[in-house]
Design an enzyme around this catalytic site. Structure first.
Site, PDB file in Angstrom:
ATOM      1  N   ASP A  39      16.169  10.054   4.340  1.00 38.24           N
ATOM      2  CA  ASP A  39      14.762   9.923   3.700  1.00 38.24           C
ATOM      3  C   ASP A  39      13.616   9.393   4.620  1.00 38.24           C
ATOM      4  O   ASP A  39      13.881   9.173   5.715  1.00 38.24           O
ATOM      5  CB  ASP A  39      14.848   9.065   2.447  1.00 38.24           C
ATOM      6  CG  ASP A  39      15.697   7.466   2.674  1.00 38.24           C
ATOM      7  OD1 ASP A  39      15.729   7.301   3.907  1.00 38.24           O
ATOM      8  OD2 ASP A  39      15.874   6.949   1.790  1.00 38.24           O
ATOM      9  N   ASN A  99      17.721  -1.758  -7.393  1.00 37.82           N
ATOM     10  CA  ASN A  99      17.584  -0.943  -8.567  1.00 37.82           C
ATOM     11  C   ASN A  99      18.817   0.079  -8.432  1.00 37.82           C
ATOM     12  O   ASN A  99      18.738   0.832  -9.595  1.00 37.82           O
ATOM     13  CB  ASN A  99      16.215  -0.265  -8.808  1.00 37.82           C
ATOM     14  CG  ASN A  99      16.065   0.675  -7.743  1.00 37.82           C
ATOM     15  OD1 ASN A  99      16.780   1.125  -6.803  1.00 37.82           O
ATOM     16  ND2 ASN A  99      14.933   1.478  -7.899  1.00 37.82           N
ATOM     17  N   HIS A 142      19.429   2.391  -6.526  1.00 36.03           N
ATOM     18  CA  HIS A 142      19.357   3.752  -5.777  1.00 36.03           C
ATOM     19  C   HIS A 142      20.125   3.918  -4.495  1.00 36.03           C
ATOM     20  O   HIS A 142      20.593   3.037  -3.851  1.00 36.03           O
ATOM     21  CB  HIS A 142      18.017   4.038  -5.777  1.00 36.03           C
ATOM     22  CG  HIS A 142      17.268   3.213  -4.650  1.00 36.03           C
ATOM     23  ND1 HIS A 142      15.718   3.129  -4.437  1.00 36.03           N
ATOM     24  CD2 HIS A 142      17.549   2.522  -3.507  1.00 36.03           C
ATOM     25  CE1 HIS A 142      15.378   2.590  -3.275  1.00 36.03           C
ATOM     26  NE2 HIS A 142      16.803   2.085  -2.780  1.00 36.03           N
ATOM     27  N   GLU A 153      15.601   7.452  -7.164  1.00 34.84           N
ATOM     28  CA  GLU A 153      15.058   6.344  -8.082  1.00 34.84           C
ATOM     29  C   GLU A 153      15.834   6.378  -9.560  1.00 34.84           C
ATOM     30  O   GLU A 153      16.272   7.555  -9.886  1.00 34.84           O
ATOM     31  CB  GLU A 153      13.937   6.210  -8.164  1.00 34.84           C
ATOM     32  CG  GLU A 153      12.991   6.066  -6.929  1.00 34.84           C
ATOM     33  CD  GLU A 153      13.332   4.708  -6.254  1.00 34.84           C
ATOM     34  OE1 GLU A 153      14.269   4.186  -6.395  1.00 34.84           O
ATOM     35  OE2 GLU A 153      12.179   4.154  -5.471  1.00 34.84           O
TER      36      GLU A 153
HETATM   37  P1  PGA Z   1      17.635  -2.532   2.090  1.00 38.77           P
HETATM   38  O1  PGA Z   1      17.465  -1.242   1.024  1.00 38.77           O
HETATM   39  O2  PGA Z   1      18.712  -2.069   3.090  1.00 38.77           O
HETATM   40  O3  PGA Z   1      16.348  -2.649   2.824  1.00 38.77           O
HETATM   41  O4  PGA Z   1      18.152  -3.456   1.199  1.00 38.77           O
HETATM   42  C1  PGA Z   1      18.514  -0.408   0.706  1.00 38.77           C
HETATM   43  C2  PGA Z   1      17.953   0.808  -0.141  1.00 38.77           C
HETATM   44  O5  PGA Z   1      16.849   0.471  -0.515  1.00 38.77           O
HETATM   45  O6  PGA Z   1      18.433   1.729  -0.165  1.00 38.77           O
END
Ligand code: PGA
Length: 265
Positions: A67, A142, A144, A149
């Site tokens: 992404d 959350n 994802h 999302e």
């Molecule tokens: P993080 O994010 O590794 O910064 O906790 C993971 C994600 O949002 O996929």
């Protein structure tokens, strides 16, 4: 689905690097799907160390990142600007320290003129390379994976996705705040590989670290498959799935922890 619970973040990273190294050793020209965020930073450090010690060779490895934020991106032929792009993150954390060929790195460009075409071209490029052998993934608080999302279709393809308020908040705190960027100025949209795209990888490797991920991890592994927690789609992955967690991230699992305890007894 293989679940590995490690004592801490450092051992999670060593295990993740073992899995990635094994894929590269088995297939030196493998296609790796890569993730950004704070979770894989330690795994990338471990890979850099192993590459510098000549234990793994990236010279034929091909990569695709999951992404990128819309509106920012870097020209890889120029010096990096002080932006918050995932392209810059990848170069700082991994690419500039290993013997990967620049032409084998594929990153979405958040500044592409025709974003829709950019998404379909990206999917096409993955197909041309015969798909992703190993896809590294983090999990958002959350639930994802990539920027899929809550509410994203579990069959979704690579596309532009508005960011969930929780993601905006988490990523602002982790990355944008220290760069002195105002919350309202951070990108609110992102390019993301779809859930359906991710499910086509031959092997998915999900990492989870920290107590703030425990609820999402438990829902993804033990809950129903739902677009509210897009990581739960990994339960339907037709290939190999490996989930590596540190103990805090595993702390809200119920039956999986019971099984681990019983097997250790
Ligand atoms: P993080 O994010 O590794 O910064 O906790 C993971 C994600 O949002 O996929």
């Amino acid at each position: 689905m293989e679940l590995i619970i490690t004592s801490d973040y450092a051992s999670m990273n060593r295990k993740a690097a073992d899995t990635i190294s094994a894929t590269i050793k088995e297939k030196p020209n493998c296609v790796l799907g890569l993730a950004t965020g704070s979770t894989p930073v330690g795994t990338y450090k471990e890979l850099v160390k192993r590459n510098q010690q000549h234990q793994i060779d990236f010279s034929q490895v091909i990569t695709f990142n999951l992404d990128e934020y819309i509106g920012i991106g870097i020209d890889l032929s120029k010096p990096y600007s002080q932006d918050q792009s995932y392209a810059r993150f990848m170069h700082e954390q991994l690419f500039s320290h290993i013997n990967i060929k620049r032409e084998n790195i594929h990153m979405p460009d958040g500044t592409a003129e025709n974003l829709e075409k950019h998404c379909s071209d990206y999917e096409q490029k993955i197909k041309q390379m015969k798909g992703i052998d190993l896809q590294l993934l983090g999990i958002g608080a959350n639930g994802h994976i990539a920027f899929n999302e809550p509410g994203s279709s579990l069959a979704s393809r690579t596309r532009i996705q508005p960011l969930d308020p929780k993601t905006l908040n988490d990523n602002y705190e982790k990355f944008y705040k220290k760069a002195g960027i105002k919350k309202e100025d951070m990108p609110h949209y992102a390019f993301t590989m779809g859930v359906g795209t991710i499910l086509e990888s031959r092997h998915a490797l999900l990492l989870g670290s920290g107590k703030n991920k425990a609820k999402a991890v438990a829902e993804a592994i033990e809950g129903p498959v739902t677009s509210k927690i897009t990581a739960s789609a990994l339960q339907l992955h037709p290939g190999q799935v490996t989930i590596i967690l540190d103990q805090p991230a595993a702390s809200e699992l119920t039956w999986s922890l019971k099984l681990v305890r019983e097997n250790l007894a």
